[in-house]
Write a protein that holds these residues in place. Structure first.
Motif, PDB file in Angstrom:
ATOM      1  N   LEU A  10       7.489   7.203   7.877  1.00 44.12           N
ATOM      2  CA  LEU A  10       6.717   6.852   6.684  1.00 44.12           C
ATOM      3  C   LEU A  10       7.049   7.782   5.522  1.00 44.12           C
ATOM      4  CD1 LEU A  10       3.299   6.079   8.362  1.00 44.12           C
ATOM      5  CD2 LEU A  10       4.788   4.440   7.203  1.00 44.12           C
ATOM      6  N   VAL A  28      -0.926   4.998   4.314  1.00 43.48           N
ATOM      7  CA  VAL A  28      -0.993   4.393   5.648  1.00 43.48           C
ATOM      8  C   VAL A  28      -1.803   5.302   6.555  1.00 43.48           C
ATOM      9  CG1 VAL A  28       0.357   3.654   7.647  1.00 43.48           C
ATOM     10  CG2 VAL A  28       1.255   3.295   5.344  1.00 43.48           C
ATOM     11  N   LYS A  85       5.843   6.992   1.773  1.00 46.18           N
ATOM     12  CA  LYS A  85       4.470   6.525   1.975  1.00 46.18           C
ATOM     13  C   LYS A  85       3.576   7.733   2.209  1.00 46.18           C
ATOM     14  CE  LYS A  85       5.022   1.999   2.278  1.00 46.18           C
ATOM     15  NZ  LYS A  85       4.301   1.046   1.468  1.00 46.18           N
ATOM     16  N   ARG A 110       0.558   9.372   4.061  1.00 47.81           N
ATOM     17  CA  ARG A 110       0.071   9.076   5.404  1.00 47.81           C
ATOM     18  C   ARG A 110      -0.975  10.098   5.815  1.00 47.81           C
ATOM     19  NH1 ARG A 110       4.472  11.741   3.983  1.00 47.81           N
ATOM     20  NH2 ARG A 110       5.367  13.151   5.478  1.00 47.81           N
ATOM     21  N   LYS A 150       0.825  -1.199   0.000  1.00 47.58           N
ATOM     22  CA  LYS A 150       0.000   0.000   0.000  1.00 47.58           C
ATOM     23  C   LYS A 150       0.860   1.251   0.000  1.00 47.58           C
ATOM     24  CE  LYS A 150      -4.202  -1.616   2.099  1.00 47.58           C
ATOM     25  NZ  LYS A 150      -5.239  -1.283   3.036  1.00 47.58           N
ATOM     26  N   ARG A 151       0.385   2.254  -0.717  1.00 45.04           N
ATOM     27  CA  ARG A 151       1.091   3.534  -0.751  1.00 45.04           C
ATOM     28  C   ARG A 151       0.634   4.443   0.372  1.00 45.04           C
ATOM     29  NH1 ARG A 151      -0.133   5.431  -6.699  1.00 45.04           N
ATOM     30  NH2 ARG A 151      -2.155   4.937  -5.843  1.00 45.04           N
TER      31      ARG A 151
END
Length: 86
Positions: A25, A5, A30, A32, A2-3
């Motif tokens: 992250l 979070v 990522k 977030r 997953k990109r």
């Protein structure tokens, strides 16, 4: 992987923990978003009504699956967490 979070702090989670995790992250590239604790993931609660609607549209033959997937891909434009953060 997953990109995006979801960062979910508990009742006693220090803000420093959230900030440290957000930075880690970010270093992992990522997306977030910080949300409150809630049953299930907030993203699931947002996404599931859309999926259910698409299933009913398919069942009713209102649109082809190809059309539904195309519309979903265009309407659910990805956004960066930085665009969403307050």
């Amino acid at each position: 992987m997953k990109r995006m979070v979801e960062l979910i702090g508990g009742l006693h989670t220090p803000s420093e923990t959230i900030e440290t995790t957000r930075a880690a992250l970010g270093a992992m590239v990522k997306e977030r978003v910080v949300v409150e604790d809630s049953p299930g993931f907030v993203s699931n609660q947002v996404l599931l009504p859309t999926i259910n609607g698409a299933v009913f549209l398919d069942q009713d033959k209102a649109a082809s699956r190809t059309a539904l997937l195309y519309l979903q891909s265009k309407l659910a434009a990805p956004r960066r967490a930085s665009q969403l953060e307050e």
